[in-house]
Design a protein around this motif. Sequence first.
Motif, short mmCIF file in Angstrom:
data_model
loop_
_atom_site.label_atom_id
_atom_site.label_comp_id
_atom_site.label_asym_id
_atom_site.label_seq_id
_atom_site.Cartn_x
_atom_site.Cartn_y
_atom_site.Cartn_z
N VAL A 3 0.87 -1.18 0.00
CA VAL A 3 0.00 0.00 0.00
C VAL A 3 0.90 1.22 0.00
O VAL A 3 1.81 1.32 0.82
N LEU A 4 0.70 2.13 -0.93
CA LEU A 4 1.43 3.39 -0.95
C LEU A 4 0.44 4.50 -0.64
O LEU A 4 -0.56 4.65 -1.33
N GLY A 5 0.71 5.24 0.41
CA GLY A 5 -0.21 6.32 0.75
C GLY A 5 0.15 7.00 2.04
O GLY A 5 1.17 6.71 2.66
N GLY A 6 -0.68 7.92 2.41
CA GLY A 6 -0.47 8.66 3.64
C GLY A 6 0.25 9.97 3.38
O GLY A 6 0.85 10.18 2.33
N ALA A 7 0.15 10.84 4.35
CA ALA A 7 0.81 12.13 4.34
C ALA A 7 0.69 12.68 5.75
O ALA A 7 0.00 12.10 6.59
N PRO A 34 5.29 8.46 3.66
CA PRO A 34 6.35 9.45 3.89
C PRO A 34 6.99 9.26 5.27
O PRO A 34 6.34 8.84 6.22
N LYS A 35 8.27 9.56 5.33
CA LYS A 35 9.02 9.36 6.58
C LYS A 35 8.35 10.04 7.77
O LYS A 35 8.32 9.48 8.86
N SER A 36 7.79 11.22 7.58
CA SER A 36 7.20 11.95 8.70
C SER A 36 5.89 11.32 9.18
O SER A 36 5.44 11.60 10.28
N ALA A 37 5.26 10.47 8.37
CA ALA A 37 4.01 9.81 8.76
C ALA A 37 4.24 8.38 9.23
O ALA A 37 3.31 7.71 9.67
N LEU A 38 5.48 7.93 9.17
CA LEU A 38 5.78 6.52 9.46
C LEU A 38 5.38 6.11 10.88
O LEU A 38 4.77 5.06 11.07
N GLU A 39 5.70 6.92 11.87
CA GLU A 39 5.36 6.56 13.25
C GLU A 39 3.86 6.40 13.43
O GLU A 39 3.41 5.51 14.15
N THR A 40 3.09 7.25 12.81
CA THR A 40 1.64 7.17 12.92
C THR A 40 1.12 5.87 12.32
O THR A 40 0.33 5.16 12.93
N VAL A 41 1.59 5.54 11.13
CA VAL A 41 1.15 4.31 10.46
C VAL A 41 1.60 3.09 11.26
O VAL A 41 0.81 2.17 11.51
N ALA A 42 2.84 3.08 11.69
CA ALA A 42 3.37 1.94 12.44
C ALA A 42 2.66 1.75 13.77
O ALA A 42 2.55 0.63 14.27
N GLY A 43 2.14 2.81 14.35
CA GLY A 43 1.47 2.73 15.63
C GLY A 43 0.06 2.17 15.57
O GLY A 43 -0.50 1.80 16.60
N LEU A 53 9.38 6.41 2.94
CA LEU A 53 9.61 6.92 1.58
C LEU A 53 10.02 8.39 1.65
O LEU A 53 9.67 9.11 2.57
N GLU A 54 10.76 8.81 0.62
CA GLU A 54 11.13 10.22 0.53
C GLU A 54 9.85 11.04 0.40
O GLU A 54 8.85 10.59 -0.15
N GLU A 55 9.91 12.26 0.92
CA GLU A 55 8.72 13.09 0.92
C GLU A 55 9.00 14.49 0.39
O GLU A 55 10.14 14.93 0.31
N THR A 56 7.91 15.17 0.05
CA THR A 56 8.00 16.55 -0.40
C THR A 56 8.00 17.47 0.81
O THR A 56 7.82 17.02 1.95
#
Length: 73
Positions: A3-7, A34-43, A53-56
Amino acid sequence: MLVLGGAVGKAGSAAMAGMAALRAGAGLSTVGTPKSALETVAGFHPEVMTEPLEETEAGTISKRSLGYGTWML
Protein backbone atom coordinates in the motif's frame (compact mmCIF):
# COMPACT_ATOMS: atom_id res chain seq x y z
CA MET A 1 0.37 -6.52 -0.58
CA LEU A 2 1.98 -3.11 -0.91
CA VAL A 3 0.00 0.00 0.00
CA LEU A 4 1.43 3.39 -0.95
CA GLY A 5 -0.21 6.32 0.75
CA GLY A 6 -0.47 8.66 3.64
CA ALA A 7 0.81 12.13 4.34
CA VAL A 8 1.24 14.37 7.32
CA GLY A 9 -2.20 14.44 8.96
CA LYS A 10 -3.58 11.81 6.56
CA ALA A 11 -1.83 8.61 7.61
CA GLY A 12 -4.88 6.80 8.96
CA SER A 13 -6.24 5.74 5.59
CA ALA A 14 -2.95 4.11 4.59
CA ALA A 15 -2.75 2.29 7.93
CA MET A 16 -6.33 1.05 7.63
CA ALA A 17 -5.74 -0.12 4.05
CA GLY A 18 -2.73 -2.12 5.23
CA MET A 19 -4.78 -3.75 7.97
CA ALA A 20 -7.65 -4.44 5.57
CA ALA A 21 -5.24 -6.30 3.29
CA LEU A 22 -4.32 -8.61 6.17
CA ARG A 23 -7.94 -9.17 7.11
CA ALA A 24 -8.76 -9.99 3.49
CA GLY A 25 -6.17 -12.76 3.48
CA ALA A 26 -2.89 -11.20 2.39
CA GLY A 27 -0.09 -13.02 4.16
CA LEU A 28 2.03 -9.88 4.30
CA SER A 29 1.10 -6.22 4.21
CA THR A 30 3.56 -3.35 3.83
CA VAL A 31 2.63 0.33 3.86
CA GLY A 32 5.00 2.71 2.07
CA THR A 33 4.46 6.15 3.54
CA PRO A 34 6.35 9.45 3.89
CA LYS A 35 9.02 9.36 6.58
CA SER A 36 7.20 11.95 8.70
CA ALA A 37 4.01 9.81 8.76
CA LEU A 38 5.78 6.52 9.46
CA GLU A 39 5.36 6.56 13.25
CA THR A 40 1.64 7.17 12.92
CA VAL A 41 1.15 4.31 10.46
CA ALA A 42 3.37 1.94 12.44
CA GLY A 43 1.47 2.73 15.63
CA PHE A 44 -1.91 1.61 14.26
CA HIS A 45 -1.28 -2.12 13.93
CA PRO A 46 1.97 -3.94 14.78
CA GLU A 47 1.13 -6.62 12.19
CA VAL A 48 1.53 -4.18 9.30
CA MET A 49 5.08 -3.59 8.09
CA THR A 50 6.14 -0.09 7.07
CA GLU A 51 8.63 1.37 4.60
CA PRO A 52 9.74 5.02 4.88
CA LEU A 53 9.61 6.92 1.58
CA GLU A 54 11.13 10.22 0.53
CA GLU A 55 8.72 13.09 0.92
CA THR A 56 8.00 16.55 -0.40
CA GLU A 57 8.09 19.73 1.67
CA ALA A 58 4.32 19.31 2.11
CA GLY A 59 4.81 15.86 3.69
CA THR A 60 3.46 13.82 0.78
CA ILE A 61 5.20 10.97 -1.08
CA SER A 62 7.86 12.34 -3.40
CA LYS A 63 8.12 11.22 -7.02
CA ARG A 64 11.74 10.35 -6.19
CA SER A 65 10.35 7.39 -4.23
CA LEU A 66 8.96 5.81 -7.39
CA GLY A 67 12.39 4.72 -8.63
CA TYR A 68 13.65 1.19 -8.19
CA GLY A 69 14.78 1.15 -4.58
CA THR A 70 15.35 -1.76 -2.26
CA TRP A 71 11.71 -1.70 -1.17
CA MET A 72 10.70 -2.65 -4.73
CA LEU A 73 12.54 -5.98 -4.60
